[in-house]
Design a protein around this motif. Structure first.
Motif, mmCIF file in Angstrom:
data_model
loop_
_atom_site.group_PDB
_atom_site.id
_atom_site.type_symbol
_atom_site.label_atom_id
_atom_site.label_comp_id
_atom_site.label_asym_id
_atom_site.label_seq_id
_atom_site.Cartn_x
_atom_site.Cartn_y
_atom_site.Cartn_z
ATOM 1 N N LYS A 1 0.816 -1.230 0.000
ATOM 2 C CA LYS A 1 0.000 0.000 0.000
ATOM 3 C C LYS A 1 0.844 1.273 0.000
ATOM 4 C CE LYS A 1 -3.815 -1.901 -0.082
ATOM 5 N NZ LYS A 1 -5.002 -1.831 -0.753
ATOM 6 N N ARG B 1 -0.719 0.703 -8.566
ATOM 7 C CA ARG B 1 -1.896 -0.150 -8.761
ATOM 8 C C ARG B 1 -1.716 -0.954 -10.033
ATOM 9 N NH1 ARG B 1 -7.701 1.965 -6.621
ATOM 10 N NH2 ARG B 1 -7.030 2.135 -4.471
ATOM 11 N N LEU B 2 -2.368 -2.086 -10.093
ATOM 12 C CA LEU B 2 -2.347 -2.856 -11.333
ATOM 13 C C LEU B 2 -3.399 -2.220 -12.242
ATOM 14 C CD1 LEU B 2 -1.346 -5.199 -13.009
ATOM 15 C CD2 LEU B 2 -2.932 -6.699 -11.808
ATOM 16 N N GLY C 1 -5.945 -1.332 -15.148
ATOM 17 C CA GLY C 1 -6.773 -2.252 -15.923
ATOM 18 C C GLY C 1 -7.374 -3.348 -15.059
ATOM 19 N N PHE C 2 -7.190 -3.226 -13.752
ATOM 20 C CA PHE C 2 -7.772 -4.188 -12.810
ATOM 21 C C PHE C 2 -8.653 -3.452 -11.811
ATOM 22 C CE2 PHE C 2 -6.751 -8.711 -12.103
ATOM 23 C CZ PHE C 2 -6.169 -8.973 -13.335
ATOM 24 N N ARG D 1 -15.418 -0.259 -9.819
ATOM 25 C CA ARG D 1 -16.346 0.131 -8.755
ATOM 26 C C ARG D 1 -17.575 -0.784 -8.711
ATOM 27 N NH1 ARG D 1 -17.566 4.826 -6.137
ATOM 28 N NH2 ARG D 1 -15.387 4.763 -5.554
ATOM 29 N N TYR E 1 -4.700 -11.468 -2.489
ATOM 30 C CA TYR E 1 -4.910 -10.013 -2.450
ATOM 31 C C TYR E 1 -6.028 -9.624 -3.420
ATOM 32 C CZ TYR E 1 -4.093 -4.995 -3.140
ATOM 33 O OH TYR E 1 -4.265 -3.629 -3.250
ATOM 34 N N ASN F 1 -10.514 -5.310 -16.024
ATOM 35 C CA ASN F 1 -11.627 -4.556 -16.600
ATOM 36 C C ASN F 1 -11.371 -4.364 -18.105
ATOM 37 O OD1 ASN F 1 -10.094 -2.048 -16.964
ATOM 38 N ND2 ASN F 1 -10.187 -1.858 -14.725
HETATM 39 N N1 ACO Z 1 -4.484 -2.611 -8.001
HETATM 40 C C1 ACO Z 1 -4.227 -2.863 -6.702
HETATM 41 N N2 ACO Z 1 -5.128 -2.725 -5.714
HETATM 42 C C2 ACO Z 1 -6.345 -2.278 -6.059
HETATM 43 C C3 ACO Z 1 -6.688 -1.988 -7.398
HETATM 44 C C4 ACO Z 1 -5.703 -2.176 -8.390
HETATM 45 N N3 ACO Z 1 -5.972 -1.914 -9.665
HETATM 46 N N4 ACO Z 1 -7.958 -1.569 -7.444
HETATM 47 C C5 ACO Z 1 -8.410 -1.574 -6.190
HETATM 48 N N5 ACO Z 1 -7.437 -2.012 -5.342
HETATM 49 C C6 ACO Z 1 -7.571 -2.230 -3.901
HETATM 50 C C7 ACO Z 1 -7.538 -0.917 -3.138
HETATM 51 O O1 ACO Z 1 -6.212 -0.585 -2.738
HETATM 52 C C8 ACO Z 1 -8.428 -1.226 -1.964
HETATM 53 O O2 ACO Z 1 -7.700 -2.013 -1.056
HETATM 54 P P1 ACO Z 1 -7.998 -1.891 0.550
HETATM 55 O O3 ACO Z 1 -9.431 -2.322 0.712
HETATM 56 O O4 ACO Z 1 -7.013 -2.770 1.183
HETATM 57 O O5 ACO Z 1 -7.804 -0.434 0.870
HETATM 58 C C9 ACO Z 1 -9.516 -2.131 -2.567
HETATM 59 O O6 ACO Z 1 -8.871 -2.781 -3.677
HETATM 60 C C10 ACO Z 1 -10.741 -1.376 -3.059
HETATM 61 O O7 ACO Z 1 -10.304 -0.360 -3.933
HETATM 62 P P2 ACO Z 1 -11.014 1.042 -4.102
HETATM 63 O O8 ACO Z 1 -10.055 2.006 -4.731
HETATM 64 O O9 ACO Z 1 -11.629 1.442 -2.789
HETATM 65 O O10 ACO Z 1 -12.171 0.647 -5.089
HETATM 66 P P3 ACO Z 1 -12.987 1.663 -5.960
HETATM 67 O O11 ACO Z 1 -14.260 0.980 -6.290
HETATM 68 O O12 ACO Z 1 -13.096 2.988 -5.303
HETATM 69 O O13 ACO Z 1 -12.072 1.873 -7.242
HETATM 70 C C11 ACO Z 1 -11.089 1.669 -9.361
HETATM 71 C C12 ACO Z 1 -12.274 1.287 -8.468
HETATM 72 C C13 ACO Z 1 -10.862 3.189 -9.316
HETATM 73 C C14 ACO Z 1 -11.419 1.303 -10.797
HETATM 74 C C15 ACO Z 1 -9.838 0.926 -8.875
HETATM 75 O O14 ACO Z 1 -10.055 -0.453 -8.899
HETATM 76 C C16 ACO Z 1 -8.584 1.305 -9.683
HETATM 77 O O15 ACO Z 1 -7.941 2.315 -9.370
HETATM 78 N N6 ACO Z 1 -8.235 0.478 -10.720
HETATM 79 C C17 ACO Z 1 -7.109 0.778 -11.572
HETATM 80 C C18 ACO Z 1 -7.514 1.832 -12.573
HETATM 81 C C19 ACO Z 1 -8.440 1.278 -13.644
HETATM 82 O O16 ACO Z 1 -8.193 0.229 -14.219
HETATM 83 N N7 ACO Z 1 -9.511 2.033 -13.932
HETATM 84 C C20 ACO Z 1 -10.452 1.667 -14.989
HETATM 85 C C21 ACO Z 1 -11.813 1.534 -14.445
HETATM 86 S S1 ACO Z 1 -12.884 0.916 -15.701
HETATM 87 C C22 ACO Z 1 -13.221 2.213 -16.697
HETATM 88 O O17 ACO Z 1 -13.190 3.363 -16.331
HETATM 89 C C23 ACO Z 1 -13.557 1.884 -18.083
#
Ligand code: ACO
Length: 403
Positions: free
Chosen positions: A271, A276-277, A279-280, A283, A329, A338
């Motif tokens: 953390k 972040r990974l 594309g993974f 919401r 994880y 996604n």
């Molecule tokens: N890599 C690592 N950890 C992640 C990721 C990721 N891609 N996404 C979420 N997590 C973790 C967070 O750290 C959090 O962990 P915790 O509970 O220990 O604190 C938990 O998973 C929940 O994550 P949030 O950010 O609270 O989830 P939220 O629903 O708010 O976010 C989001 C969704 C923004 C898409 C997020 O998953 C992310 O940042 N992904 C990477 C960016 C991405 O691919 N975006 C495209 C979205 S699809 C689109 O727009 C077409």
């Protein structure tokens, strides 16, 4: 949080829901998502069936009008869109004011907003006919604007639309033809890009669509509302994720590739790393994003058709996915690929530069934005969007007499 409402005599109940995790802001009949089951439907039709049996124009018609077109309706719709693909010649002067190395999303935000200055004859939002004309204009002109932004960045002449091509074929030609050499549209590439458009066409109340609705709820014109959507889409947590994802894959490939995947994943899970990974995660989807499955298939098809089966980034992405799907994880947090995880690899194979990925997403999402905007305005009871807040600043105090 200090509940200051009592201090100011405010009454009534507010829900405090940062990020709108549990708040429905509207009713909508356009898109249905079941995030737990990994289901997505436009107007009741499952996304995999639409991706396999329809083209983007069918899907645009469906999203705008509520049902798939019959043959006559399809032909009429195609020619209506085709008739609006040109943009006012003066827009070129506006475009030339940008630095050629500006990000295409910066240019697109400006160009889409500027359409309201060039097409103000269709901005009476109370008139359903005007709203329809605006919708068609936006769907038709976005490919032209995106291709113009691309050509401008290369310093090449703009290529005008060629209306005997399909919507997607025409876009590819405007992107890749030059005045010296025409572009022969490859059918597999055309189909793949068309599918990318279908998969991105709408996704209910995501950040950019909610932005379009909120912006449009003030009664502003459709071009301004869609420009707001484009601006919102740009962020890396939303539409910018495909660009961020490909950058991540390229960086990983440059720094050891598949051999370093394990090390990279440790960083993602730490953390404090802020990594972040890309594309993974999603919401709403707490299961495999159905669009990601289709995109993975499309990716294989395109790489094969272009003789790029051994593409190292595709192999890297598959390996990251394999590890993530087995890692507690990701499993515990229900993080799955996604739509953006594979779409960047497809676009890169087609020859689209990374910086243009989000603009392509905007092009495809325009139909969803404008349909959601129209749905809102067609509701006689719609209200201006006006969220409340919990005030946590200072209580009332006096400005000192001596300052
Ligand atoms: N890599 C690592 N950890 C992640 C990721 C990721 N891609 N996404 C979420 N997590 C973790 C967070 O750290 C959090 O962990 P915790 O509970 O220990 O604190 C938990 O998973 C929940 O994550 P949030 O950010 O609270 O989830 P939220 O629903 O708010 O976010 C989001 C969704 C923004 C898409 C997020 O998953 C992310 O940042 N992904 C990477 C960016 C991405 O691919 N975006 C495209 C979205 S699809 C689109 O727009 C077409």
């Amino acid at each position: 949080v200090i509940d200051i409402r009592k201090l100011y005599g405010q009454t009534g109940m507010f829900t405090y829901d940062p990020g709108f995790m549990a708040t429905a802001a509207c009713e909508s009949g356009i898109t249905y998502i079941d995030g737990d089951k990994g289901q997505l439907m436009y107007r009741g039709y499952p996304i995999d069936q639409l991706a396999q049996k329809c083209d983007f124009m069918d899907v645009c018609y469906l999203i705008l009008n509520g049902d798939l077109p019959n043959a006559d309706q399809k032909q009429e719709f195609d020619s209506l869109v085709t008739n609006h693909t040109m943009v006012q010649e003066q827009m070129q002067h506006f475009l030339r004011g940008f630095r050629p190395d500006a990000h295409p999303m910066a240019i697109l935000t400006g160009l889409v907003g500027a359409l309201s200055a060039f097409y103000h004859d269709s901005t009476d939002i109370t008139n359903p006919h005007h709203r329809h004309v605006s919708a068609i204009r936006l769907i038709a002109k976005l490919p032209t604007l995106v291709a113009m932004a691309y050509k401008y960045s290369l310093g090449q002449p703009f290529i005008y639309p060629k209306n005997d091509l399909s919507y997607t074929g025409n876009f590819l030609r405007m992107m890749f033809a030059t005045p010296c050499e025409d572009y022969k549209v490859n059918e597999v590439v055309e189909r793949a890009l068309d599918r990318i458009f279908i998969l991105h066409a709408d996704h209910e109340q995501n950040a950019s669509t909610s932005t379009v609705r909120l912006c449009g709820s003030s009664g502003t014109n459709p071009f301004a509302a869609i420009a707001a959507g484009v601006a919102c889409l740009w962020g890396p947590a939303h539409g910018g994720a495909n660009e961020a994802c490909l950058n991540m894959l390229e960086e990983l490939q440059a720094n050891g590739g598949i051999d370093k995947v394990g090390e990279f994943m440790e960083k993602v899970k730490d953390k404090n790393s802020g990594v972040r990974l890309m594309g993974f995660g999603h919401r709403v989807y707490k299961n495999y994003d159905p669009r990601a499955k289709l995109m993975q298939e499309t990716c294989k098809e395109v790489l094969e058709a272009l003789g790029l089966e051994n593409d190292p980034l595709f192999k890297l992405a598959m390996e990251l996915e394999r590890i993530a799907l087995e890692d507690p994880y990701f499993v515990e947090r229900k993080l799955y690929p996604n739509v953006d995880f594979y779409s960047g690899i497809v676009q890169r194979a087609i020859g689209i530069p990374t910086s243009l990925f989000t603009a392509i997403f905007a092009l495809a999402r325009t139909v969803g934005w404008i349909a959601q905007w129209n749905e809102m305005l067609s509701d006689p009871d719609y209200k201006i969007g006006r969220p409340r807040q919990l005030y946590v600043g200072p209580t009332q105090r006096d400005v000192p007499d001596q300052r």
